[in-house]
Design an enzyme around this catalytic site. Sequence first.
Site, PDB file in Angstrom:
ATOM      1  N   GLU A  26     -35.412 -34.372 -33.907  1.00 53.67           N
ATOM      2  CA  GLU A  26     -35.856 -33.402 -32.885  1.00 53.67           C
ATOM      3  C   GLU A  26     -34.874 -32.245 -32.690  1.00 53.67           C
ATOM      4  OE1 GLU A  26     -38.754 -33.894 -32.180  1.00 53.67           O
ATOM      5  OE2 GLU A  26     -39.172 -36.024 -32.120  1.00 53.67           O
ATOM      6  N   GLY A  27     -34.267 -31.829 -33.773  1.00 53.98           N
ATOM      7  CA  GLY A  27     -33.243 -30.790 -33.701  1.00 53.98           C
ATOM      8  C   GLY A  27     -31.880 -31.439 -33.513  1.00 53.98           C
TER       9      GLY A  27
END
Length: 598
Positions: A407-408
Amino acid sequence: MANTESASRTLKGGEFIIKQTNAQDIFIPEDFSEEQRMMAETAQQFVQSEVMPLVERLDNHEEGLMENLMKKAGELGLFGVAIPEEYGGLDMDFNSSLLVTESVGSGHSFPVAFAAHTGIGMLPILYFGTEEQKAKYLPKLTTGEWTASYCLTEPGSGSDALAAKTKAILDVEGENFVLNGQKMWITNAGFADVFIVFAQVDGDKFTGFIVEKGYEGLSLGPEEHKMGIKGSSTRQVFLTDCKVPMSNVLGEIGKGHLIAFNILNIGRIKLAAACLGACKAVTDLSVKYANERIQFKIPISKFGAIRHKLAEQAIRIFAVESALYRCGHDIHNKEQELLAAGKNYNEAVLEAAREFAVEAAILKVDSSETLDYVVDEGVQIYGGYGFSADYPMDRAYRDARINRIFEGTNEINRMLIVDMILKKGLKGELDLMGPAAAVQQELMEIPDFGDEDTTLFAAEKKAVEKFKKATLLTAGTAVQKFMMTLEKEQEVLMYIADMAIQTYLAESALLRVEKLVGQGGEEAHARQLDMVRVIINDAADRINKAGKEAIAAMSEPGDEQKLLLIGLKRFTKLEPFNTKEARRRIAAEMIKENEFVY
């Protein structure tokens, strides 16, 4: 300074840094209803009875095993918690979906498959799909009949997702897009029925597509050999002249970034929920083992060094949990506000999640790093057995590591935290200039040594108030120094992000304890008081260190630097607190009950 203003409403995203929140306005985990707790218990029982006995076989990728577990979870209703009833869901609120995600978080590889399906797999269709697309796909995805996957990352584009090279060209008949490209690290790819794929239409229009498993031209690579989460299916997805009907374009052509980035906002906070569940499970194991392991003729749980570790696991979990459900409820409140203002369901949910993207990024970073801390100390408590693959910490340790990348990356998210707050200020969505100027002015004034407020929580509230000033002081100086080149000063941005993270966590824990004490009295929540005081004590040191690093990086030795450091010291100075005894009391409760009790 503006942050002395109390709020009787949900604050805007990022506004915690300049305003106060009333304890009675936040949601705390203790507020969950009986219905919500029963749903969580169903999820927990599913993991314990269906998933945990199979973890070894799952890690060996036994054919059909994860797929069958996913179908069972869907049949129990676990996929449809926040899905509207018209598509077969339960239509519960956002915090309910977070609670269920937390409840499956202890299942090692299973929550990875679960979250990929219920989050980044289903939600793009729910929020961006046409009515026809929703009616076709969501009922089957909700019940577990079908499983979803999300195809964004490519060999040459990870954090820079919009640099994707996969191409989509409309065929001569104008009926199908022909996709060519390669996706990698795709969770659930091995058994997914539906793939959310991003491609460049005409080479430069980043667009989402719904691709079905049976479409000609879609093929898969072998299962990846991974450090952890071995039981989840992770494969490359190849698209070779893959024909996708025009009707399967997701959202608008050229607007795929809206899907990718909005879904990531939700994905980040859901990842935090899963990490929280894993943290609690590992701490539970740590307590039990510490009570069972005898050294020098006594359980190791009687040793101060072990009690410190157990207590710190619990303290960090408490902070994450407090912030998680505070943010989840803020998103829900904003969603309801937007619905009342006439927004449709999709717009309301997405805009609410986007509003609190700062907090979601904070939660993603801290939850993943808290889980890393918890599993690392879990290994240490187990000692040599912790390093053995025959004991549970081996798998927990390896599985935890991916969450700082999912998610980053945490580095990207740290920079996003500051970037999003500053952009809100530039757009006039947050009044940052007034509070920042007030802090600068305060540095030039003689400190107020008036009568000290000795009421309960007065010292803690004052401390959090000062943390906000320290963060504004440092961020304001960075903006003045670097102006348009600030985005290149990644180290400084990460220091400031760490200050904001610690501030949000400390305030969230304090608000939770204040609300608890207001409901049940000080004595009944003495250990929670201990926890929040340790959290604030440690946050002060962490904020001070991050602030000093940032100030040294953006100023030369001299009067200006000296003034900034004096201000930072003033805003992070606290009265001494005996954290050793507080931690011992916190650990003693868990040791007595032989489990994680908070």
